[in-house]
Design an enzyme around this catalytic site. Structure first.
Site, PDB file in Angstrom:
ATOM      1  N   ARG A 112       3.860   3.066 -44.123  1.00  0.00           N
ATOM      2  CA  ARG A 112       4.948   3.606 -42.895  1.00  0.00           C
ATOM      3  C   ARG A 112       5.094   2.401 -41.991  1.00  0.00           C
ATOM      4  NH1 ARG A 112       2.672   9.958 -42.547  1.00  0.00           N
ATOM      5  NH2 ARG A 112       2.870  10.274 -44.469  1.00  0.00           N
ATOM      6  N   ASP A 128       8.815  15.992 -44.558  1.00  0.00           N
ATOM      7  CA  ASP A 128       8.896  15.798 -46.137  1.00  0.00           C
ATOM      8  C   ASP A 128       8.464  17.277 -46.628  1.00  0.00           C
ATOM      9  OD1 ASP A 128       6.460  15.449 -45.326  1.00  0.00           O
ATOM     10  OD2 ASP A 128       5.987  14.205 -46.951  1.00  0.00           O
ATOM     11  N   THR A 177      -9.911  11.970 -45.055  1.00  0.00           N
ATOM     12  CA  THR A 177      -8.710  12.166 -45.013  1.00  0.00           C
ATOM     13  C   THR A 177      -7.594  11.852 -45.894  1.00  0.00           C
ATOM     14  OG1 THR A 177      -9.242  12.501 -42.518  1.00  0.00           O
ATOM     15  CG2 THR A 177      -6.705  12.227 -42.983  1.00  0.00           C
ATOM     16  N   THR A 198      -3.013   5.969 -44.952  1.00  0.00           N
ATOM     17  CA  THR A 198      -3.536   7.133 -45.497  1.00  0.00           C
ATOM     18  C   THR A 198      -2.559   7.974 -46.563  1.00  0.00           C
ATOM     19  OG1 THR A 198      -4.368   7.791 -43.376  1.00  0.00           O
ATOM     20  CG2 THR A 198      -4.213   9.605 -44.526  1.00  0.00           C
ATOM     21  N   GLU A 221      -6.440  20.480 -45.215  1.00  0.00           N
ATOM     22  CA  GLU A 221      -6.509  19.723 -44.158  1.00  0.00           C
ATOM     23  C   GLU A 221      -6.307  20.285 -42.805  1.00  0.00           C
ATOM     24  OE1 GLU A 221      -6.394  15.195 -45.063  1.00  0.00           O
ATOM     25  OE2 GLU A 221      -4.355  15.936 -45.901  1.00  0.00           O
ATOM     26  N   GLU A 222      -7.012  19.499 -41.846  1.00  0.00           N
ATOM     27  CA  GLU A 222      -6.868  20.231 -40.561  1.00  0.00           C
ATOM     28  C   GLU A 222      -5.481  19.982 -40.068  1.00  0.00           C
ATOM     29  OE1 GLU A 222      -6.652  18.135 -37.724  1.00  0.00           O
ATOM     30  OE2 GLU A 222      -6.762  16.468 -39.258  1.00  0.00           O
ATOM     31  N   SER A 223      -4.726  18.898 -40.592  1.00  0.00           N
ATOM     32  CA  SER A 223      -3.456  18.551 -40.022  1.00  0.00           C
ATOM     33  C   SER A 223      -2.345  19.239 -40.681  1.00  0.00           C
ATOM     34  CB  SER A 223      -3.657  16.836 -40.480  1.00  0.00           C
ATOM     35  OG  SER A 223      -3.752  16.932 -41.735  1.00  0.00           O
ATOM     36  N   ASP A 271       5.561  18.778 -46.605  1.00  0.00           N
ATOM     37  CA  ASP A 271       4.146  19.202 -47.274  1.00  0.00           C
ATOM     38  C   ASP A 271       3.169  19.823 -46.274  1.00  0.00           C
ATOM     39  OD1 ASP A 271       3.867  17.087 -45.709  1.00  0.00           O
ATOM     40  OD2 ASP A 271       3.010  15.438 -47.133  1.00  0.00           O
ATOM     41  N   ARG A 272       3.709  19.902 -44.835  1.00  0.00           N
ATOM     42  CA  ARG A 272       2.858  20.545 -44.189  1.00  0.00           C
ATOM     43  C   ARG A 272       3.338  21.823 -43.819  1.00  0.00           C
ATOM     44  NH1 ARG A 272       0.684  16.246 -39.347  1.00  0.00           N
ATOM     45  NH2 ARG A 272       0.157  14.805 -40.716  1.00  0.00           N
ATOM     46  N   ASP A 305       6.950  20.205 -42.168  1.00  0.00           N
ATOM     47  CA  ASP A 305       7.449  18.811 -41.391  1.00  0.00           C
ATOM     48  C   ASP A 305       8.438  18.158 -42.282  1.00  0.00           C
ATOM     49  OD1 ASP A 305       6.023  18.228 -43.811  1.00  0.00           O
ATOM     50  OD2 ASP A 305       4.731  16.573 -43.057  1.00  0.00           O
ATOM     51  N   SER A 359       7.203  11.322 -43.536  1.00  0.00           N
ATOM     52  CA  SER A 359       6.414  12.649 -43.146  1.00  0.00           C
ATOM     53  C   SER A 359       7.021  13.191 -41.758  1.00  0.00           C
ATOM     54  CB  SER A 359       4.881  12.388 -43.181  1.00  0.00           C
ATOM     55  OG  SER A 359       4.369  13.732 -43.214  1.00  0.00           O
ATOM     56  N   HIS A 360       5.906  13.538 -40.837  1.00  0.00           N
ATOM     57  CA  HIS A 360       6.146  14.152 -39.518  1.00  0.00           C
ATOM     58  C   HIS A 360       6.687  13.153 -38.601  1.00  0.00           C
ATOM     59  CE1 HIS A 360       2.253  12.695 -39.866  1.00  0.00           C
ATOM     60  NE2 HIS A 360       2.296  12.632 -38.657  1.00  0.00           N
ATOM     61  N   LYS A 395       5.792   5.740 -50.739  1.00  0.00           N
ATOM     62  CA  LYS A 395       4.567   6.038 -51.579  1.00  0.00           C
ATOM     63  C   LYS A 395       4.956   6.027 -52.904  1.00  0.00           C
ATOM     64  CE  LYS A 395       3.270  10.676 -50.878  1.00  0.00           C
ATOM     65  NZ  LYS A 395       2.196  11.729 -50.576  1.00  0.00           N
ATOM     66  N   LYS A 445      -0.078  18.448 -50.897  1.00  0.00           N
ATOM     67  CA  LYS A 445      -0.048  19.509 -50.003  1.00  0.00           C
ATOM     68  C   LYS A 445       1.219  20.036 -50.156  1.00  0.00           C
ATOM     69  CE  LYS A 445      -0.055  16.916 -45.503  1.00  0.00           C
ATOM     70  NZ  LYS A 445      -0.253  15.470 -45.874  1.00  0.00           N
TER      71      LYS A 445
HETATM   72  C1  VG1 Z   1      -2.491  12.200 -41.006  1.00  0.00           C
HETATM   73  C2  VG1 Z   1      -3.430  13.496 -41.167  1.00  0.00           C
HETATM   74  C3  VG1 Z   1      -3.873  13.523 -42.463  1.00  0.00           C
HETATM   75  C4  VG1 Z   1      -2.535  13.670 -43.592  1.00  0.00           C
HETATM   76  C5  VG1 Z   1      -1.908  12.339 -43.263  1.00  0.00           C
HETATM   77  C6  VG1 Z   1      -0.714  12.502 -44.202  1.00  0.00           C
HETATM   78  O1  VG1 Z   1      -3.167  10.875 -41.293  1.00  0.00           O
HETATM   79  O2  VG1 Z   1      -4.586  13.333 -40.358  1.00  0.00           O
HETATM   80  O3  VG1 Z   1      -4.759  14.850 -42.792  1.00  0.00           O
HETATM   81  O4  VG1 Z   1      -3.149  13.774 -44.886  1.00  0.00           O
HETATM   82  O5  VG1 Z   1      -1.483  12.340 -42.001  1.00  0.00           O
HETATM   83  O6  VG1 Z   1       0.287  13.575 -44.016  1.00  0.00           O
HETATM   84  P1  VG1 Z   1      -3.964  10.169 -40.321  1.00  0.00           P
HETATM   85  O7  VG1 Z   1      -4.509   9.036 -40.960  1.00  0.00           O
HETATM   86  O8  VG1 Z   1      -2.751   9.590 -39.356  1.00  0.00           O
HETATM   87  O9  VG1 Z   1      -4.805  10.996 -39.474  1.00  0.00           O
HETATM   88  V1  VG1 Z   1       1.813  13.636 -43.879  1.00  0.00           V
HETATM   89  O10 VG1 Z   1       2.414  15.186 -43.882  1.00  0.00           O
HETATM   90  O11 VG1 Z   1       2.122  12.504 -42.706  1.00  0.00           O
HETATM   91  O12 VG1 Z   1       2.373  12.842 -45.456  1.00  0.00           O
HETATM   92 CO    CO Z   2       4.096  15.450 -44.404  1.00  0.00          CO
END
Ligand code: VG1
Ligand code: CO
Length: 547
Positions: free
Chosen positions: A26, A283, A348, A22, A367-369, A285-286, A281, A117-118, A130, A380
């Site tokens: 990773r 990095d 997503t 996504t 995004e919901e996340s 972005d959340r 989070d 990320s998180h 990435k 984001k």
């Molecule tokens: C998750 C989230 C998605 C987000 C992605 C990257 O992906 O659901 O909405 O864009 O993480 O965010 P997945 O495929 O695990 O559902 V981050 O802040 O991890 O770069």
């Molecule tokens: Co992130």
């Protein structure tokens, strides 16, 4: 003049598992630490690009364990592959949205962001990488697939033989013919934020006693948040907590959700609650936004930001449209309808918003996340979302709770929750999705108590700008009353599979806007379990994380 450092061509063999998910590649840190693993992927990135000779590459990461070593490898490879200049954040640091801002400000060819990320960091944690294109956003699937293809046949990579670059001193050095410029990781981003938000109005609100608790979760946003909230906007010292970025995030999970940032929810529900609690989070972005006594779901936050954007300086001319990832609740749709602007539903991952933003079709995405952002960058942006809220609060002079409740009263409320089943066996998870797909044609028309299935499909996205098609992006079950269940597998995990189940119910009646979320979704939750036979396929009787 010293002789330029020699360029080495190193023989290597492919790794079979370098398909970006996504958001980039990773893996466990130990996987990235294997000889040649990172270098293979970096060379595969360069091999899938054209025309970068002499151009600028932006480079930075979230500072997690292995960041510094990885930065040196990428620097030396980018130089060996002929980039003219590499712009790198001091200490190898750039938050993901800052990297996007720097790519745009520098008119760079692209950028490489090192982050998982998180996901937790450290020797036993995760690492990631990435590639972002010249608009500052994550590479589209066409490029990520080309990177993967190259990684499967790679035979060698290029790297200059040179001592490590000093990452801690601002200014210019050289790696052979390539200029390396170490920049302040915060400055460009801070200027951009100042151009979008009314800092004076927010500062006045703080002077009048507004209180904020922002948890940087020992991750990359600490220095950004200190500079913006405390130094520029005058939030009380100590408003930003866990502000020092640590390689292992202090052993915590830098995921700003109700599980890993539960202390903020507890604080917000206590008598000592600040006016706003927030977090971001690993990095940056959340975002997490919690008002006194009220958690704002990311889906609601997107809708509320869209509905109020015109109050904020950078968006005072109105917004062109809104995009949300498919599993994100449909709260934003009704705002777009009322504003008479476009609403787009994408798969997503932020990479799907880039074309819509570039084409000017949308201004705000989410995004919901816990992700929200706008056309100011192509990622984001956690701090942007918090500043958006601060600016809206400063203009409306109401509490978060008043704004959220007012929004529900006007538009109705989308009760929403995501149930994650983490680290389940891949086989079972794949079989669950495969079985659901087989069932799709038979579902419409079936009724379960008061719930009637109106439609069911496997979401496919047709990009209206480049006409690309992305299939199998999540199974959706749509009910006649506007409720919805969505199933998909995570594309960011590093061990086993993670099943995500997204559950949504629309409630127009303001008299029913005060229910507890899981209770409100009470009829849908067991149905989500039984329709997919989650227990049978995964052996799990309940989700590991509910957000
Ligand atoms: C998750 C989230 C998605 C987000 C992605 C990257 O992906 O659901 O909405 O864009 O993480 O965010 P997945 O495929 O695990 O559902 V981050 O802040 O991890 O770069
Ligand atoms: Co992130």
């Amino acid at each position: 003049m010293n002789a330029p450092p020699p360029i080495q061509t190193v023989a290597t063999t492919p790794f079979a598992d370098q398909r970006p998910g996504t958001s980039g590649l990773r893996k466990k840190t130990t996987v990235f630490q294997q000889p040649h693993y990172l270098a293979n992927f970096v060379q595969s990135i360069f091999a899938s690009l054209e025309g970068y000779a002499g151009k600028t590459l932006v480079l930075g990461g979230d500072g997690r364990y292995f960041n510094r070593e990885a930065i040196q490898i990428v620097l030396k490879m980018a130089a060996a592959n002929g980039f003219g200049e590499i712009v790198v954040g001091r200490g190898g640091i750039l938050s993901t949205p800052a990297a996007s801002a720097v790519i745009r400000a520098e008119k760079a060819f692209g950028g490489i962001v090192l982050s998982a990320s998180h996901n937790p960091g450290g020797p036993d944690g995760d690492f990631g990488i990435k590639y972002n294109i010249s608009n500052g956003g994550p590479a589209p699937e066409k490029i990520t697939e080309a990177i993967f293809d190259h990684s499967r046949t790679i035979e060698s990579y290029k790297i200059v033989e040179a001592p490590d670059v000093d990452l801690d001193t601002l200014g210019e050095t050289r790696l052979g013919a390539t200029k390396v410029r170490v920049i302040d990781p915060v400055a460009i981003y801070l200027d951009l934020m100042e151009s979008l938000f009314d800092f004076d109005a927010i500062a006045a609100m703080f002077r009048a006693g507004f209180t904020l608790k922002f948890d940087a979760m020992s991750a990359v946003t600490g220095p950004y948040a200190k500079a913006i909230f405390e130094e520029r906007l005058g939030a009380a010292p100590g408003s930003v907590i866990n502000a020092e970025p640590l390689e292992d995030f202090g052993g915590h999970h830098p995921d700003p959700n109700l599980v890993h940032a539960k202390h903020l929810l507890d604080l917000a529900l206590s008598p000592h609650s600040p006016d706003l609690c927030a977090a971001s989070d690993g990095d940056g972005d959340r975002n997490l936004v919690i008002g006194r006594g009220i958690f704002v779901t990311p889906s609601d936050s997107l809708a509320i930001i869209a509905a109020n954007a015109h109050l904020v300086k950078g968006y005072s001319g109105g917004i062109a449209g809104v995009a949300r990832s498919m599993p994100t609740s449909r709260a934003a749709d009704r705002v777009a309808q009322k504003l008479g602007i476009g609403i787009y539903e994408t798969p997503t991952g932020w990479k799907f918003f880039g074309n819509l933003l570039d084409a000017g079709r949308v201004t705000i995405c989410g995004e919901e996340s816990a992700g929200a952002g706008s056309n100011h960058v192509r990622e984001k942006d956690g701090l942007w979302a918090v500043l958006m809220w601060l600016n809206i609060l400063a203009v409306r002079k109401q509490s978060v709770a008043e704004i959220v409740r007012g929004h529900w009263a006007e538009y109705g409320r989308n009760y929403y929750s995501r149930h994650d089943y983490e680290e389940v066996a891949s086989e079972g998870a794949n079989a669950l999705i495969a079985d659901l797909r087989k069932k799709l044609p038979s579902l419409p028309g079936q009724t379960f108590g008061a719930l009637k299935i109106e439609a069911a499909d496997d979401f496919a996205y047709h990009d209206p700008i480049d006409q690309s098609i992305s299939k199998q992006q999540g199974v959706r079950i749509l009910f006649a009353d506007g409720s919805r269940i969505v199933y998909r597998l995570s594309g960011t995990g590093t061990s086993g599979a993670t099943l995500r189940v997204y559950i949504e119910l629309f409630e127009p009646d303001p008299a029913k806007h005060d229910l507890e979320t899981q209770g409100a979704l009470g009829a849908l939750i067991p149905l989500a379990e039984s329709l997919a036979d989650i227990r049978g396929h995964t052996g799990r009787t309940e989700p590991s994380v509910i957000t």
